[in-house]
Design an enzyme around this catalytic site. Sequence first.
Site, PDB file in Angstrom:
ATOM      1  N   LYS A   1       4.484  10.334   7.783  1.00  0.00           N
ATOM      2  CA  LYS A   1       4.975   9.436   9.352  1.00  0.00           C
ATOM      3  C   LYS A   1       5.840   9.977  10.358  1.00  0.00           C
ATOM      4  O   LYS A   1       5.434  11.418  10.739  1.00  0.00           O
ATOM      5  CB  LYS A   1       4.748   7.867   8.962  1.00  0.00           C
TER       6      LYS A   1
ATOM      7  N   TYR B   1       0.528  -1.343  -0.133  1.00  0.00           N
ATOM      8  CA  TYR B   1      -0.100  -0.076   0.224  1.00  0.00           C
ATOM      9  C   TYR B   1       0.884   1.195   0.109  1.00  0.00           C
ATOM     10  O   TYR B   1       1.965   1.702   0.650  1.00  0.00           O
ATOM     11  CB  TYR B   1      -0.797  -0.363   1.225  1.00  0.00           C
TER      12      TYR B   1
ATOM     13  N   ASP C   1       9.207   2.899  -1.010  1.00  0.00           N
ATOM     14  CA  ASP C   1       8.525   3.524  -0.029  1.00  0.00           C
ATOM     15  C   ASP C   1       8.595   3.156   1.369  1.00  0.00           C
ATOM     16  O   ASP C   1       8.255   1.962   1.914  1.00  0.00           O
ATOM     17  CB  ASP C   1       6.572   3.343   0.149  1.00  0.00           C
TER      18      ASP C   1
HETATM   19  P1  KE4 Z   1      -0.821   8.615   3.656  1.00  0.00           P
HETATM   20  O1  KE4 Z   1      -0.686   9.091   2.464  1.00  0.00           O
HETATM   21  O2  KE4 Z   1      -2.000   7.649   4.458  1.00  0.00           O
HETATM   22  O3  KE4 Z   1      -0.186   9.835   4.406  1.00  0.00           O
HETATM   23  O4  KE4 Z   1       0.348   7.367   2.691  1.00  0.00           O
HETATM   24  C1  KE4 Z   1      -0.324   6.570   2.515  1.00  0.00           C
HETATM   25  C2  KE4 Z   1       0.673   5.596   2.756  1.00  0.00           C
HETATM   26  C3  KE4 Z   1       2.092   5.633   1.828  1.00  0.00           C
HETATM   27  N1  KE4 Z   1       2.761   4.132   2.089  1.00  0.00           N
HETATM   28  C4  KE4 Z   1       3.164   3.366   2.755  1.00  0.00           C
HETATM   29  C5  KE4 Z   1       3.882   2.328   3.073  1.00  0.00           C
HETATM   30  C6  KE4 Z   1       1.812   3.501   4.251  1.00  0.00           C
HETATM   31  O5  KE4 Z   1       1.773   2.347   5.007  1.00  0.00           O
HETATM   32  C7  KE4 Z   1       0.268   4.034   4.092  1.00  0.00           C
HETATM   33  C8  KE4 Z   1      -0.799   4.854   4.586  1.00  0.00           C
HETATM   34  N2  KE4 Z   1      -0.694   3.543   5.600  1.00  0.00           N
HETATM   35  C9  KE4 Z   1      -1.664   3.846   6.851  1.00  0.00           C
HETATM   36  C10 KE4 Z   1      -1.347   1.905   7.374  1.00  0.00           C
HETATM   37  N3  KE4 Z   1      -1.011   1.115   6.807  1.00  0.00           N
HETATM   38  C11 KE4 Z   1      -2.596   4.443   6.915  1.00  0.00           C
HETATM   39  C12 KE4 Z   1      -4.049   4.861   7.318  1.00  0.00           C
HETATM   40  C13 KE4 Z   1      -4.615   4.864   6.889  1.00  0.00           C
HETATM   41  O6  KE4 Z   1      -5.015   4.761   5.825  1.00  0.00           O
HETATM   42  O7  KE4 Z   1      -6.173   5.463   7.781  1.00  0.00           O
END
Ligand code: KE4
Length: 442
Positions: A279, A156, A251
Amino acid sequence: MSETTPTTDHPADDRSRELFAAANRVLPGGVNSPVRAFRAVGGDPPFIRRASGCRIYTEDGAELIDYVASWGPALLGHAHPEVVEAVIAAARDGLSFGACTAAETELAERLCERVPSLRDGMLRMVSSGTEATMSALRLARGFTGRDLIIKADGGYHGHADMLLAAAGSGVATLGTPDCAGVPADAVNDTLVVPYNDPDAVAACFAAHPARIAAVIVEPIAGNMGCVPPREGYLQNLRDQTRAHGAVLIFDEVMTGLRVARGGAQELYGVTPDLTCLAKVLGGGLPMGAYGGDRAIMSTVAPLGPVYQAGTLSGNPLSVAAGLATLRVIDRDNPYDALESHSARLADGLRERAEHHQIPWFGTRVGSMACGFFQAGPVHDFADARGSDTERFAQWHRGMLARGIYLAPSQFECAFVSTAHDEAAIDTTLAAADEVFAELAGA
Ligand code: KE4
């Protein structure tokens, strides 16, 4: 991941239930991000009033030991005084200017000196992980003049259309939309391969010579549960992308600054062309970044033809939080303590699951970990999907009822912070012992 909602109710409390009913009237599913709705574990989510250290406090007065950590940012625990003070001080001088500030340069310099792929390179700040990965992929396409991208099934990288792709019928066949609203054309250049399978990547390069712009990968998968790279996997991707003139993108939105000072690329000794961060980098405020090789980054506007922009990119408050976070990390060097406390937790959980004869495959890298409800091993998303998600839901409810707040999905990670001391870990293990006993007796 779409998962069924178990029938039994979650032990949330009245005030949270009232708040969730109100939220559902004005927010889709009552949430601003789907996983927060607890649909994979059932019942209503607790509403959080405040957080401090490794604990969160609900609107019903409950105190919970938190392993969600805002999905990763809270490496230093919640409301770390130095981070909070830095944000307050910055806010007093104005919230956002949309103009150059010295602090952005300082933060970029501090990142470039610690992340291997950023050394002698450049980076661009954005406001989320999604923005970081979306921009890095556009940049890779612009730099190479190629269109195809490769991602892992179960990887993801945020919700940009091109990344919401399900695997094609065959390994080297192009993806299909993985959610409504994504046009087929948006994922028609996305190849989806199993994680930890270098031969699948090789098949893509063989089937699409000189057409693949980039491979994007979580160097430690954190969105199918925690799945570490197999020995040599990351180096193999590095070798293949270099041989075929494709951009390797790590990533590190989740792993960056968490698993080592220089991220997973430092830990495994493999340097990608571009890295995406977010993060921990924002210390809990909206922040992301992508960066790496200077020649590639020189293709980004206004230097080059690849356009990317953002009103709040590098804003003073997020930068202040990020700088304060890095200062604390550099002063305290928390990684040894994070390793020992995380190992105490993971080893304790495994021992208790074994004692109660619960099939449990625990995985961990540094302070990110998970437990699959199956015998294992788990090396990719197909393996992970073999887990007993109903038993996970029972586990989650049992732990929450005992004051332990875990991610409400089998396919997420638990995060240990510098605020999780041995007492918090031991309280968690005592709760786990009771829940495993319950599951064994069920
Ligand atoms: P954001 O757009 O949510 O800041 O980041 C996306 C993203 C990109 N790459 C990785 C490896 C990630 O884990 C994420 C977002 N992680 C999720 C939970 N595993 C965010 C939680 C959510 O979607 O509410």
